[in-house]
Design a protein around this motif. Structure first.
Motif, PDB file in Angstrom:
ATOM      1  N   PHE A   1      -5.474   8.402 -11.033  1.00  0.00           N
ATOM      2  CA  PHE A   1      -5.562   7.592  -9.819  1.00  0.00           C
ATOM      3  C   PHE A   1      -6.912   7.836  -9.139  1.00  0.00           C
ATOM      4  N   GLN A   2      -7.735   6.806  -9.071  1.00  0.00           N
ATOM      5  CA  GLN A   2      -9.067   6.922  -8.479  1.00  0.00           C
ATOM      6  C   GLN A   2      -8.994   6.606  -6.991  1.00  0.00           C
ATOM      7  N   VAL A   3      -8.635   7.587  -6.199  1.00  0.00           N
ATOM      8  CA  VAL A   3      -8.517   7.405  -4.751  1.00  0.00           C
ATOM      9  C   VAL A   3      -9.174   8.583  -4.048  1.00  0.00           C
ATOM     10  N   LYS A   4      -9.819   8.312  -2.908  1.00  0.00           N
ATOM     11  CA  LYS A   4     -10.526   9.352  -2.175  1.00  0.00           C
ATOM     12  C   LYS A   4      -9.699   9.967  -1.053  1.00  0.00           C
ATOM     13  N   THR A   5      -8.787   9.167  -0.479  1.00  0.00           N
ATOM     14  CA  THR A   5      -7.962   9.676   0.613  1.00  0.00           C
ATOM     15  C   THR A   5      -6.510   9.267   0.410  1.00  0.00           C
ATOM     16  N   PRO A   6      -5.568  10.010   0.992  1.00  0.00           N
ATOM     17  CA  PRO A   6      -4.143   9.662   0.863  1.00  0.00           C
ATOM     18  C   PRO A   6      -3.816   8.298   1.439  1.00  0.00           C
ATOM     19  N   TRP A   7      -4.595   7.836   2.403  1.00  0.00           N
ATOM     20  CA  TRP A   7      -4.272   6.594   3.091  1.00  0.00           C
ATOM     21  C   TRP A   7      -4.522   5.363   2.236  1.00  0.00           C
ATOM     22  N   GLU A   8      -5.356   5.498   1.205  1.00  0.00           N
ATOM     23  CA  GLU A   8      -5.618   4.354   0.333  1.00  0.00           C
ATOM     24  C   GLU A   8      -4.345   3.886  -0.364  1.00  0.00           C
ATOM     25  N   LEU A   9      -3.561   4.827  -0.886  1.00  0.00           N
ATOM     26  CA  LEU A   9      -2.310   4.471  -1.552  1.00  0.00           C
ATOM     27  C   LEU A   9      -1.267   4.016  -0.546  1.00  0.00           C
ATOM     28  N   GLN A  10      -1.194   4.713   0.576  1.00  0.00           N
ATOM     29  CA  GLN A  10      -0.203   4.366   1.598  1.00  0.00           C
ATOM     30  C   GLN A  10      -0.444   2.951   2.115  1.00  0.00           C
ATOM     31  N   ASP A  11      -1.694   2.561   2.254  1.00  0.00           N
ATOM     32  CA  ASP A  11      -2.039   1.252   2.806  1.00  0.00           C
ATOM     33  C   ASP A  11      -1.698   0.098   1.869  1.00  0.00           C
ATOM     34  N   MET A  12      -1.322   0.402   0.654  1.00  0.00           N
ATOM     35  CA  MET A  12      -1.000  -0.655  -0.298  1.00  0.00           C
ATOM     36  C   MET A  12       0.395  -1.223  -0.088  1.00  0.00           C
ATOM     37  N   GLU A  13       1.168  -0.620   0.810  1.00  0.00           N
ATOM     38  CA  GLU A  13       2.477  -1.195   1.113  1.00  0.00           C
ATOM     39  C   GLU A  13       2.274  -2.590   1.694  1.00  0.00           C
ATOM     40  N   GLY A  14       2.932  -3.570   1.126  1.00  0.00           N
ATOM     41  CA  GLY A  14       2.792  -4.948   1.575  1.00  0.00           C
ATOM     42  C   GLY A  14       1.733  -5.720   0.805  1.00  0.00           C
ATOM     43  N   THR A  15       0.907  -5.017   0.015  1.00  0.00           N
ATOM     44  CA  THR A  15      -0.096  -5.700  -0.806  1.00  0.00           C
ATOM     45  C   THR A  15       0.177  -5.395  -2.282  1.00  0.00           C
ATOM     46  N   ARG A  16      -0.212  -4.203  -2.703  1.00  0.00           N
ATOM     47  CA  ARG A  16       0.082  -3.820  -4.087  1.00  0.00           C
ATOM     48  C   ARG A  16       1.552  -3.443  -4.249  1.00  0.00           C
ATOM     49  N   TRP A  17       2.088  -2.741  -3.253  1.00  0.00           N
ATOM     50  CA  TRP A  17       3.493  -2.342  -3.323  1.00  0.00           C
ATOM     51  C   TRP A  17       4.347  -3.387  -2.615  1.00  0.00           C
ATOM     52  N   THR A  18       4.776  -4.399  -3.350  1.00  0.00           N
ATOM     53  CA  THR A  18       5.618  -5.459  -2.794  1.00  0.00           C
ATOM     54  C   THR A  18       6.823  -5.675  -3.707  1.00  0.00           C
ATOM     55  N   GLY A  19       7.846  -6.367  -3.158  1.00  0.00           N
ATOM     56  CA  GLY A  19       9.047  -6.605  -3.949  1.00  0.00           C
ATOM     57  C   GLY A  19       9.782  -5.311  -4.213  1.00  0.00           C
ATOM     58  N   PRO A  20      10.665  -5.303  -5.221  1.00  0.00           N
ATOM     59  CA  PRO A  20      11.398  -4.073  -5.548  1.00  0.00           C
ATOM     60  C   PRO A  20      10.434  -2.959  -5.940  1.00  0.00           C
ATOM     61  N   VAL A  21      10.802  -1.736  -5.643  1.00  0.00           N
ATOM     62  CA  VAL A  21       9.961  -0.598  -5.973  1.00  0.00           C
ATOM     63  C   VAL A  21       9.841  -0.465  -7.493  1.00  0.00           C
ATOM     64  N   THR A  22       8.607  -0.361  -7.984  1.00  0.00           N
ATOM     65  CA  THR A  22       8.361  -0.295  -9.426  1.00  0.00           C
ATOM     66  C   THR A  22       8.151   1.144  -9.882  1.00  0.00           C
ATOM     67  N   SER A  23       8.195   1.340 -11.188  1.00  0.00           N
ATOM     68  CA  SER A  23       7.945   2.669 -11.753  1.00  0.00           C
ATOM     69  C   SER A  23       6.510   3.103 -11.469  1.00  0.00           C
ATOM     70  N   GLU A  24       5.583   2.140 -11.434  1.00  0.00           N
ATOM     71  CA  GLU A  24       4.187   2.452 -11.127  1.00  0.00           C
ATOM     72  C   GLU A  24       4.066   3.047  -9.717  1.00  0.00           C
ATOM     73  N   GLU A  25       4.767   2.433  -8.764  1.00  0.00           N
ATOM     74  CA  GLU A  25       4.718   2.939  -7.393  1.00  0.00           C
ATOM     75  C   GLU A  25       5.358   4.309  -7.286  1.00  0.00           C
ATOM     76  N   ILE A  26       6.481   4.496  -7.952  1.00  0.00           N
ATOM     77  CA  ILE A  26       7.154   5.792  -7.921  1.00  0.00           C
ATOM     78  C   ILE A  26       6.249   6.874  -8.507  1.00  0.00           C
ATOM     79  N   THR A  27       5.585   6.553  -9.612  1.00  0.00           N
ATOM     80  CA  THR A  27       4.670   7.516 -10.228  1.00  0.00           C
ATOM     81  C   THR A  27       3.533   7.873  -9.286  1.00  0.00           C
ATOM     82  N   ALA A  28       2.968   6.859  -8.653  1.00  0.00           N
ATOM     83  CA  ALA A  28       1.876   7.103  -7.711  1.00  0.00           C
ATOM     84  C   ALA A  28       2.344   7.968  -6.550  1.00  0.00           C
ATOM     85  N   ALA A  29       3.521   7.642  -6.016  1.00  0.00           N
ATOM     86  CA  ALA A  29       4.033   8.354  -4.848  1.00  0.00           C
ATOM     87  C   ALA A  29       4.369   9.807  -5.168  1.00  0.00           C
TER      88      ALA A  29
END
Length: 312
Positions: free
Chosen positions: A226-254
């Motif tokens: 995961f190429q991220v510099k701060t924790p907020w980058e992943l958190q901010d994806m709620e509603g954009t990248r993380w939409t619909g039912p929770v996916t295995s990709e999101e669970i892995t990232a989290a």
């Protein structure tokens, strides 16, 4: 990130709009010169040098107490306030002729139950179940039912030019309920608290020990792909990248996110550093914070009356 402060523990919905000035922003208002350093409140009260801290493991970081927590609503009080808001809103809507209306913002949970703190997601079990979602039922689609524009106008006041029914209070029924519970211009009365919360979080974010821990966290995430510099980058994806039912990709990232926070000691460092800044803020602002806490107690008392007899 969406939960940059401990006031992130406050609820969403109508009540949240009042209380949540600092989950990502904060109000100033009666805090006066807070943030200017002019009167001994706010930024002027915080140390110019980084305070000494003792970084210790947190068994339950989501519920780790912070000094400023003592000056806001506790969980039971939040529930009382939201229930009172619902009762007053429903009563007004029924008065305007919407007999079947039931407020949809009923108290469900608080930020403390969302697995997050000001540094983002920290609860491993929550991450396994819900990823980064912050709702009561994160994987449940939102109700797509189209709301009657007349009902919307009654609830919030005229919307997009649509007139409200005669007798609709200013701001609609939601606004009327808010003003009854918070008579001082509808505010929750936590301007100083919100300002100090925002400022202490900002200082903690920029603290060299937190910055170093974030760097270690980022390296851990990079090693996991995961190429991220701060924790907020992943958190901010709620509603954009993380939409619909929770996916295995999101669970892995989290789950990777939480694991890297533990390995880098970012969670423990954040709690220790933020506590140090908040201790100073509380010490320098005891009188103002004490008055705000008294104001909140009065608001809870009003809300209790609503729960008892339906009126404010």
């Amino acid at each position: 990130m969406p939960r940059s402060t401990r006031s992130s523990r406050r609820p969403l919905g109508s009540l949240g709009a009042l209380l949540l000035a600092a989950a990502l922003t904060s109000c100033s208002g009666s805090s006066g010169d807070a943030g200017t350093g002019g009167t001994g409140t706010g930024a002027g009260s915080l140390p110019s040098t980084e305070p000494k801290v003792s970084i210790t493991p947190q068994d339950d970081p989501v519920h780790a107490g912070l000094p400023l927590d003592a000056y806001t609503f506790d969980k039971d009080q939040l529930k009382t306030m939201q229930q009172a808001q619902d009762i007053l809103t429903d009563s007004c809507m029924h008065r305007l002729g919407f007999a079947s209306f039931k407020n949809s913002n009923t108290y469900t949970n608080t930020g403390a139950e969302r697995g997050s703190t000001g540094i983002g997601l920290v609860d491993a079990e929550y991450a396994k179940k819900f990823g980064y979602r912050t709702g009561a039922s994160p994987d449940r689609p939102r109700d797509a039912k189209k709301q009657d524009p007349n009902e919307t106008a009654a609830l919030y006041g005229p919307q997009h030019g649509a007139p409200a029914r005669p007798g609709t209070p200013e701001g609609g029924c939601s606004g009327e309920a808010t003003h009854k519970l918070y008579p001082q211009s509808g505010k929750a009365g936590t301007e100083l608290l919100d300002e100090l919360t925002r400022q202490t979080n900002d200082r903690a974010r920029g603290d060299s020990r937190v910055v170093a821990a974030i760097g270690q966290w980022s390296a851990c995430m990079r090693d996991a792909g995961f190429q991220v510099k701060t924790p907020w980058e992943l958190q901010d994806m709620e509603g954009t990248r993380w939409t619909g039912p929770v996916t295995s990709e999101e669970i892995t990232a989290a789950t990777t996110d939480v694991s890297c926070k533990q390995k880098s000691k970012l969670t423990d460092t954040w709690t220790a550093v933020l506590t140090a800044y908040q201790n100073t803020a509380v010490e320098k602002n005891k009188d103002g914070l004490g008055q705000e806490k008294k104001n909140l107690a009065e608001q809870v008392k009003t809300a209790g009356k609503v729960l008892k007899d339906g009126t404010a």
